[in-house]
Design a protein around this motif. Structure first.
Motif, mmCIF file in Angstrom:
data_model
loop_
_atom_site.group_PDB
_atom_site.id
_atom_site.type_symbol
_atom_site.label_atom_id
_atom_site.label_comp_id
_atom_site.label_asym_id
_atom_site.label_seq_id
_atom_site.Cartn_x
_atom_site.Cartn_y
_atom_site.Cartn_z
ATOM 1 N N GLU A 32 35.817 -41.382 -25.023
ATOM 2 C CA GLU A 32 36.131 -40.413 -26.088
ATOM 3 C C GLU A 32 36.384 -39.035 -25.506
ATOM 4 O OE1 GLU A 32 33.426 -40.417 -29.365
ATOM 5 O OE2 GLU A 32 33.440 -42.613 -29.509
ATOM 6 N N TYR A 33 35.638 -38.673 -24.473
ATOM 7 C CA TYR A 33 35.821 -37.363 -23.845
ATOM 8 C C TYR A 33 37.231 -37.251 -23.267
ATOM 9 C CZ TYR A 33 35.587 -33.649 -20.398
ATOM 10 O OH TYR A 33 35.853 -32.530 -19.667
ATOM 11 N N GLN A 35 39.829 -39.102 -24.054
ATOM 12 C CA GLN A 35 40.802 -39.188 -25.139
ATOM 13 C C GLN A 35 41.001 -37.820 -25.780
ATOM 14 O OE1 GLN A 35 39.441 -42.155 -27.919
ATOM 15 N NE2 GLN A 35 39.813 -43.859 -26.500
ATOM 16 N N HIS A 36 39.923 -37.119 -25.953
ATOM 17 C CA HIS A 36 40.011 -35.783 -26.553
ATOM 18 C C HIS A 36 40.706 -34.809 -25.605
ATOM 19 C CE1 HIS A 36 38.970 -32.334 -28.960
ATOM 20 N NE2 HIS A 36 38.399 -31.759 -27.909
ATOM 21 N N ARG A 37 40.399 -34.919 -24.333
ATOM 22 C CA ARG A 37 40.933 -33.965 -23.347
ATOM 23 C C ARG A 37 42.410 -34.230 -23.021
ATOM 24 N NH1 ARG A 37 39.041 -29.895 -19.994
ATOM 25 N NH2 ARG A 37 40.043 -29.877 -17.965
ATOM 26 N N GLY A 39 44.393 -37.065 -24.450
ATOM 27 C CA GLY A 39 45.137 -37.763 -25.500
ATOM 28 C C GLY A 39 45.126 -39.272 -25.291
ATOM 29 N N LYS A 40 45.017 -39.979 -26.406
ATOM 30 C CA LYS A 40 44.970 -41.438 -26.350
ATOM 31 C C LYS A 40 46.242 -42.028 -25.766
ATOM 32 C CE LYS A 40 41.852 -42.706 -30.099
ATOM 33 N NZ LYS A 40 41.734 -43.429 -31.363
#
Length: 131
Positions: A32-33, A35-37, A39-40
């Motif tokens: 998740e970290y 993905q947030h930083r 992008g997926k």
């Protein structure tokens, strides 16, 4: 044959590295970290590229039972060497005989005499055939 063995060994080594990279990319894609930083989409693309690279190497290597790939090529080459006629041992023995009698050295006069004798033998056999 040795070059084929080396290619299989290199592909197996590269495949192991690619598997580790692919697995790490899959783990990173679920973070998740990250993905947030980043992008997926970017993480999925990296995971997809790593998976494609791994699959390409696996295809190039092949399996022990597959008909294609470096392992199959090595298996065919080893089989050809094992079933070669003459075998490597026969070839080495023949080479020793050739060198023992200096047959590997050129001698045009002796070659011409041998050809004349061979032609004479063939002529004798063809004239003696029953009609």
């Amino acid at each position: 044959l040795e070059a084929r063995r080396q290619r299989v060994a290199d592909l197996e080594r590269d495949l192991g590295e690619a598997k580790s990279e692919r697995d790490a990319a899959f783990v990173d894609a679920r973070s998740e970290y990250l993905q947030h930083r980043y992008g997926k989409a970017m993480l999925k693309d990296l995971a997809r590229e790593a998976d494609e690279h791994y699959r390409k190497l696996a295809s190039d290597l092949g399996t022990d039972q597959s008909a294609t790939g470096a392992k199959a090529d090595l298996r065919r080459a080893a089989n050809a060497v094992a079933n070669a006629v003459p075998s490597e041992a026969d070839h080495a023995a023949l080479r020793k005989l050739i060198e023992k009698y200096d047959l590997h050295l050129p001698d045009p006069d002796k070659d011409a005499r041998d050809l004349d004798a061979l032609r004479a033998r063939v002529a004798d056999k063809t004239t003696c055939l029953p009609s």
